[in-house]
Design a protein around this motif. Sequence first.
Motif, PDB file in Angstrom:
ATOM      1  N   HIS A  87     -40.546   8.728 -24.546  1.00 38.81           N
ATOM      2  CA  HIS A  87     -40.871   8.610 -25.963  1.00 38.81           C
ATOM      3  C   HIS A  87     -42.321   8.166 -26.098  1.00 38.81           C
ATOM      4  O   HIS A  87     -42.715   7.113 -25.587  1.00 38.81           O
ATOM      5  N   SER A  88     -43.121   8.952 -26.791  1.00 36.95           N
ATOM      6  CA  SER A  88     -44.566   8.684 -26.853  1.00 36.95           C
ATOM      7  C   SER A  88     -44.869   7.306 -27.421  1.00 36.95           C
ATOM      8  O   SER A  88     -45.784   6.619 -26.963  1.00 36.95           O
ATOM      9  N   ALA A  89     -44.104   6.879 -28.436  1.00 34.65           N
ATOM     10  CA  ALA A  89     -44.365   5.571 -29.036  1.00 34.65           C
ATOM     11  C   ALA A  89     -44.146   4.447 -28.029  1.00 34.65           C
ATOM     12  O   ALA A  89     -44.924   3.489 -27.970  1.00 34.65           O
ATOM     13  N   ALA A  90     -43.095   4.556 -27.209  1.00 34.54           N
ATOM     14  CA  ALA A  90     -42.833   3.529 -26.192  1.00 34.54           C
ATOM     15  C   ALA A  90     -43.927   3.529 -25.132  1.00 34.54           C
ATOM     16  O   ALA A  90     -44.366   2.468 -24.669  1.00 34.54           O
ATOM     17  N   LEU A  91     -44.377   4.724 -24.735  1.00 33.67           N
ATOM     18  CA  LEU A  91     -45.444   4.808 -23.740  1.00 33.67           C
ATOM     19  C   LEU A  91     -46.740   4.226 -24.297  1.00 33.67           C
ATOM     20  O   LEU A  91     -47.469   3.518 -23.593  1.00 33.67           O
ATOM     21  N   THR A  92     -47.036   4.529 -25.561  1.00 38.01           N
ATOM     22  CA  THR A  92     -48.266   4.022 -26.172  1.00 38.01           C
ATOM     23  C   THR A  92     -48.258   2.506 -26.254  1.00 38.01           C
ATOM     24  O   THR A  92     -49.248   1.842 -25.934  1.00 38.01           O
ATOM     25  N   GLU A 112     -49.951  13.157 -24.494  1.00 38.46           N
ATOM     26  CA  GLU A 112     -49.898  14.249 -23.518  1.00 38.46           C
ATOM     27  C   GLU A 112     -48.808  14.022 -22.476  1.00 38.46           C
ATOM     28  O   GLU A 112     -48.008  14.919 -22.178  1.00 38.46           O
ATOM     29  N   LEU A 113     -48.774  12.814 -21.914  1.00 43.61           N
ATOM     30  CA  LEU A 113     -47.772  12.531 -20.878  1.00 43.61           C
ATOM     31  C   LEU A 113     -46.357  12.614 -21.440  1.00 43.61           C
ATOM     32  O   LEU A 113     -45.448  13.149 -20.788  1.00 43.61           O
ATOM     33  N   GLY A 114     -46.156  12.074 -22.632  1.00 44.20           N
ATOM     34  CA  GLY A 114     -44.831  12.129 -23.234  1.00 44.20           C
ATOM     35  C   GLY A 114     -44.374  13.566 -23.446  1.00 44.20           C
ATOM     36  O   GLY A 114     -43.223  13.911 -23.130  1.00 44.20           O
TER      37      GLY A 114
END
Length: 321
Positions: free
Chosen positions: A244-249, A205-207
């Motif tokens: 980038h969602s993957a980096a945030l995750t 969501e944030l990404g």
Amino acid sequence: MILYVRFRLPPMHEAALPELLALIGDISPAVQALPPDAALVDIRGAQRYFGRDAAELASLLRVRALAHCGVDCVIGVGPNPMLAKMAARAAEPGATLAVPEEDAARFLRGKPVAALEGVGPATARTLCGYGLDSVDRVAAAPLAVLQRIVGARAGRELWERSHGIDRTAVVPNAAARSLAAERSFPLDELDPERHRRALLSITEELGARMRAEKQVCRSLTLVVRYADRSTTTRSRTLREPSAHSAALTSAAYRLLGSLGLQRARVRGLTLRAEDLTPAERAARQLSLDPEDERARRIEAVADRARARFGPKAVIRGSLAA
């Protein structure tokens, strides 16, 4: 007059700020968000429009926040943002404190120099070393002396603020400095996999929100709320600004892992993306990993689908199960 509104948001409810800002917008459109829980409001036009003074508008705002969101607030009223913030800090919980322009000198009298906007611990120590430990003494010092101590520009700003002068303007619709999302569990959750799944949902969501606003964040803050309503907070600076969602995750999983939770009864999770900056100003290290580039292309296609068909048009399979 300027209102500084600090909402008394309970833990895990930082994402309620946009709804509260919309309530303020019904009173005055000149609203500057100060995440995670505050806002500056220029009510000079609203005073003329509603025919009410600042204290009455502050009371109206408090009633609306309580009625619509169940959130109380502390409100400071002043002729400029600095005095409004200082009034809010001096106000009793759930109350409004107004500082008229003619009372600014009396309000500032006797306060420590660190209470002034823009005076951090290092500057306060420097000033105290010269005996300028209170706002009164700074105001009585010659401008040239202050400029020799802290510099020409900083000295002038310090002298003006010690006299109750603040030239800062309320900037409506200013870019947010942080974004928050939260997930609450219907029952106390002990399963680490469900904790990670909730974090995955939040980072997705944030990404998506940051990419839609063409912003990136430099750090993440995780707040974990437990069954006894206590909380734990951890922050981490990213290796490079990213949406980038993957980096945030990955960063969020490391934050959760650093807590060492073992069968903790978790009631909810909040993740806050902080220190937001425009994406075009952020540098990104080129990756030689084809999988990473492929993931970013897929992410861009998913963003376009969400923009056209809604936020739930494309979701991860692990979240749809």
